[in-house]
Design a protein around this motif. Structure first.
Motif, PDB file in Angstrom:
ATOM      1  N   THR A 184     -32.754   1.508  89.845  1.00  0.00           N
ATOM      2  CA  THR A 184     -32.076   0.026  89.944  1.00  0.00           C
ATOM      3  C   THR A 184     -31.125   0.130  88.777  1.00  0.00           C
ATOM      4  OG1 THR A 184     -34.229  -0.932  90.548  1.00  0.00           O
ATOM      5  CG2 THR A 184     -32.519  -2.331  89.635  1.00  0.00           C
ATOM      6  N   LEU A 185     -29.596  -0.104  89.170  1.00  0.00           N
ATOM      7  CA  LEU A 185     -28.452  -0.040  88.351  1.00  0.00           C
ATOM      8  C   LEU A 185     -28.304  -1.451  88.329  1.00  0.00           C
ATOM      9  CD1 LEU A 185     -26.865   2.862  89.902  1.00  0.00           C
ATOM     10  CD2 LEU A 185     -28.477   2.919  88.148  1.00  0.00           C
ATOM     11  N   VAL A 186     -28.290  -1.901  86.823  1.00  0.00           N
ATOM     12  CA  VAL A 186     -27.776  -3.300  86.584  1.00  0.00           C
ATOM     13  C   VAL A 186     -26.352  -3.178  85.820  1.00  0.00           C
ATOM     14  CG1 VAL A 186     -30.081  -4.078  86.625  1.00  0.00           C
ATOM     15  CG2 VAL A 186     -29.263  -3.265  84.560  1.00  0.00           C
ATOM     16  N   GLN A 187     -26.003  -4.447  85.560  1.00  0.00           N
ATOM     17  CA  GLN A 187     -24.668  -4.599  84.834  1.00  0.00           C
ATOM     18  C   GLN A 187     -24.383  -3.610  83.526  1.00  0.00           C
ATOM     19  OE1 GLN A 187     -23.598  -8.481  82.581  1.00  0.00           O
ATOM     20  NE2 GLN A 187     -21.704  -8.176  83.670  1.00  0.00           N
ATOM     21  N   HIS A 188     -23.547  -2.754  83.650  1.00  0.00           N
ATOM     22  CA  HIS A 188     -22.981  -1.672  82.777  1.00  0.00           C
ATOM     23  C   HIS A 188     -24.119  -0.488  82.809  1.00  0.00           C
ATOM     24  CE1 HIS A 188     -20.693  -4.954  80.333  1.00  0.00           C
ATOM     25  NE2 HIS A 188     -20.424  -4.876  81.462  1.00  0.00           N
ATOM     26  N   SER A 189     -24.833  -0.467  83.949  1.00  0.00           N
ATOM     27  CA  SER A 189     -25.556   0.975  84.203  1.00  0.00           C
ATOM     28  C   SER A 189     -24.395   1.856  84.628  1.00  0.00           C
ATOM     29  CB  SER A 189     -26.520   0.728  85.066  1.00  0.00           C
ATOM     30  OG  SER A 189     -27.768  -0.060  84.626  1.00  0.00           O
ATOM     31  N   TRP A 190     -24.672   3.098  84.297  1.00  0.00           N
ATOM     32  CA  TRP A 190     -23.598   4.351  84.559  1.00  0.00           C
ATOM     33  C   TRP A 190     -24.478   5.198  85.359  1.00  0.00           C
ATOM     34  CZ3 TRP A 190     -23.278   9.179  82.399  1.00  0.00           C
ATOM     35  CH2 TRP A 190     -22.044   9.891  82.444  1.00  0.00           C
TER      36      TRP A 190
END
Length: 230
Positions: A184-190
């Motif tokens: 799960t990629l959230v805000q500012h995940s790269w």
């Protein structure tokens, strides 16, 4: 220094969970995402400028690419608020600062050596178009050449992509969330995927806005060699 330096591996970093690391300039801190080299490096980072901080004047021998995530970045070429996408090509010079503070996502030493094209865009005011392959996904084209393609994808809630990343790819979540291969990629995940990969992502219930670059990871060894010879 090496951070996430095996470019044959898929890498996910939730940058908001990282500690800030001081740079050599007071008031400028970093969250490194990948890095090969010491202070001069092929690097991808989140960088934070405190109010009234600055970096000394310098030349980007290997080029600099960044997008402003928060606040207003400034240099002698202008003021660049949140959403600004900038490409400063090899041999370009500037003196960066921020009167009120800012956060940027920045990539260094990842250009082709002959590239001399400056790019200064405000992505928040650019028109998007429906993606030709994926339903309920709009795209804003930021840069494209024979080597790489850079875009912003806007996902409607629960929309999906299955994107060929034969030349490798990476993305940064600007808003919302994505599911990609169990992460799960959230805000500012790269996310970085190696060449001959596929990015298979599904947006969350609120949709997502994502900076995306593909194609450029076929040249990593040459980029590092040019850095060492500079």
């Amino acid at each position: 220094m090496k951070i996430a330096a095996d470019f044959s591996e898929r890498v996910v970093v939730h940058s908001e969970s990282l500690e800030w690391i001081a740079s050599p300039m007071a008031g400028v801190d970093r969250r490194p995402l990948d890095r090969v080299g010491n202070e001069v490096a092929r690097a991808t980072s989140i960088v934070r400028y405190a109010p009234n901080s600055h970096f000394s004047a310098h030349t980007h021998t290997g080029g600099e690419e960044f997008i402003v995530l928060e606040g207003v970045f400034q240099d002698e070429h202008g003021d660049f608020p949140k959403g600004s996408y900038i490409r400063n090509p090899p041999e370009s010079k500037h003196t960066p600062s921020s009167e009120n503070g800012c956060v940027i996502f920045v990539k260094l030493w990842q250009f082709q050596p002959e590239d001399r094209e400056h790019v200064r865009l405000q992505t928040n005011t650019m028109c998007s178009v429906p993606h030709p392959e994926f339903s309920n996904v709009n795209v804003v084209s930021l840069y494209k050449d024979a080597f790489e393609e850079v875009s912003i994808f806007a996902f409607a809630p629960n929309s999906e992509i299955s994107l060929n990343a034969s030349g490798g790819g990476e993305l940064l979540v600007l808003e919302g969330s994505l599911e990609e291969q169990g992460d799960t990629l959230v805000q500012h995940s790269w996310l970085r995927v190696p060449p001959n990969s596929e990015i298979k992502a599904t947006a969350g219930s609120e949709g997502a806005r994502v900076w995306l670059k593909i194609g450029h990871l076929t040249d990593v060894e040459n980029q590092i060699a040019r850095l060492k010879n500079a």
